[in-house]
Scaffold this active site. Structure first.
Site, PDB file in Angstrom:
ATOM      1  N   LEU A  73       0.845  -1.222  -0.049  1.00  0.00           N
ATOM      2  CA  LEU A  73      -0.132   0.173  -0.013  1.00  0.00           C
ATOM      3  C   LEU A  73       0.917   1.229   0.097  1.00  0.00           C
ATOM      4  CD1 LEU A  73      -2.097  -2.057   1.143  1.00  0.00           C
ATOM      5  CD2 LEU A  73      -3.168  -0.451   2.352  1.00  0.00           C
TER       6      LEU A  73
ATOM      7  N   ASN B  20      10.774  -4.322  -5.653  1.00  0.00           N
ATOM      8  CA  ASN B  20      11.265  -4.929  -4.400  1.00  0.00           C
ATOM      9  C   ASN B  20      10.195  -5.731  -3.726  1.00  0.00           C
ATOM     10  OD1 ASN B  20      13.771  -3.536  -4.747  1.00  0.00           O
ATOM     11  ND2 ASN B  20      12.828  -1.447  -3.844  1.00  0.00           N
TER      12      ASN B  20
ATOM     13  N   GLY C 244      10.144  -8.897  -5.783  1.00  0.00           N
ATOM     14  CA  GLY C 244      11.262  -9.829  -5.581  1.00  0.00           C
ATOM     15  C   GLY C 244      11.364 -10.641  -4.230  1.00  0.00           C
TER      16      GLY C 244
ATOM     17  N   ALA D 194      -2.156  -2.592  -4.052  1.00  0.00           N
ATOM     18  CA  ALA D 194      -3.114  -1.372  -3.857  1.00  0.00           C
ATOM     19  C   ALA D 194      -3.106  -0.732  -5.456  1.00  0.00           C
ATOM     20  CB  ALA D 194      -2.950  -0.723  -2.762  1.00  0.00           C
TER      21      ALA D 194
ATOM     22  N   TYR E 184       1.675   9.571 -10.626  1.00  0.00           N
ATOM     23  CA  TYR E 184       0.925   8.734  -9.820  1.00  0.00           C
ATOM     24  C   TYR E 184       0.126   7.579 -10.681  1.00  0.00           C
ATOM     25  CZ  TYR E 184      -2.542   6.954  -6.466  1.00  0.00           C
ATOM     26  OH  TYR E 184      -3.403   6.102  -5.687  1.00  0.00           O
TER      27      TYR E 184
END
Length: 324
Positions: A77, A103, A106, A118, A149
């Site tokens: 989130l 990240n 992974g 999200a 965004y």
């Protein structure tokens, strides 16, 4: 997977508005929760009541850098979600969505954890289709002020599905529509928090354009129900799935309702419409109903009453602390 029903669950952005409610619900279910947040928009106030819980752990960390933990599930989130915050540092916003997704994916690949993304209704941009089904590819400006965004979240979805296809990562993707409730940041620039704080202070309530643009507002408890229901679906249910309340309201109508509910003397004033601001936003939640058995149950009036009560207490506490 750990023995029994208790899971070790990571929530990135866990000190934020949605993340703190999710952490609270997971703890109530008996899970161990690792809350990861860099506190760019999240606050300790949102999670302070959980710090003494033995199942709760807090890690200050920016997910644009790799992180290592042994976990069973991840809820990603982490990302500023209001225009005021994500436009403050648009490059970092894009990094949070893209590098952050890489990240957590992974980490999920290594630990074989189920991972939730999200995503957002902003992937639909200023839509030509109404209401918006998941099959609609959207109408997004890739070089506008909101693009950090919108396009960051679109790219994050791409990464999730590529990790799923290429590495068999167990993914769940939700496209979250406007959500409101206690613990929203009072200065996040989003419409419900703006209108409620302006009304409680007796300030002018600011609408943009003619105020006839529409949004659909989902109370936070309903949204958390939907997120948890998506995570419990069979592996083949990946999403993306719209989560939001399909009841549509104009900005002017919302302002008038909040003025009435607060008994405020605030006036409604108009300002120019921001760049790339969508005229309509309403989720088609057919898939959520069919696949999750989920539909929102909390009315706008009931949700606003709880939100107004929260901000009323927040503003009084803030005023009292300022006087000390």
């Amino acid at each position: 997977m750990r023995y029994g029903k208790t899971k070790k669950i990571m929530v990135t952005g866990g000190a934020g508005f949605l993340g703190s409610h999710l952490c609270e619900r997971l703890l109530a279910q008996g899970h161990e929760v690792l809350c990861v947040d860099n506190f760019f928009t999240g606050t300790r106030r949102n999670i302070v009541h959980m710090l003494d819980n033995s199942g709760f752990e807090l890690l200050r960390h920016d997910i644009t850098f790799p992180l290592y933990a042994e976990i069973d599930e991840i809820y990603n989130l982490a990302c500023p979600a209001s225009p005021v915050h994500y436009q403050f540092d648009p490059v970092q916003t894009t990094k949070t969505s893209v590098h952050g997704a890489i990240n957590v994916l992974g980490l999920a690949k290594r630990t074989r954890a189920k991972v939730f993304q999200a995503s957002t209704s902003e992937v639909y941009g200023d839509p030509e289709v109404h209401p918006q089904p998941e099959e609609y590819w959207g109408r997004v400006n890739p070089i506008g002020y909101r693009s950090c965004y919108d396009e960051g979240k679109r790219c994050a979805e791409t990464l999730f599905f590529d990790y799923h296809r290429q590495h068999d990562v167990n993914i769940k993707v939700a496209r979250i529509f406007n959500t409101y409730g206690p613990r929203m940041h009072p200065n996040d620039g989003r419409v419900v928090s703006n209108f409620v704080t302006q009304a409680l202070k007796g300030d002018d309530i600011t609408i943009y354009g003619d105020g006839l643009q529409t949004r659909s507002f989902c109370y936070v408890d309903d949204l958390i129900d939907g997120i948890l229901a998506l995570m419990e679906t069979p592996r083949e249910v990946t999403g993306p799935i719209n989560l939001g309340n399909p009841d549509e309201h104009t900005m002017r109508g919302l302002a008038e309702q909040i003025i009435a509910m607060t008994g405020s003397a605030s006036r409604i004033v108009s300002r120019p419409l921001p760049s790339d601001d969508p005229r309509q936003r309403q989720p088609d939640i057919t898939k959520a109903k069919q696949l999750l058995g989920w539909t929102p149950t909390i009315t706008l009036r009931d949700g606003l009453a709880r939100t107004i009560d929260y901000f009323d207490r927040f503003l009084k506490d803030d005023a009292a602390s300022t006087k000390l």
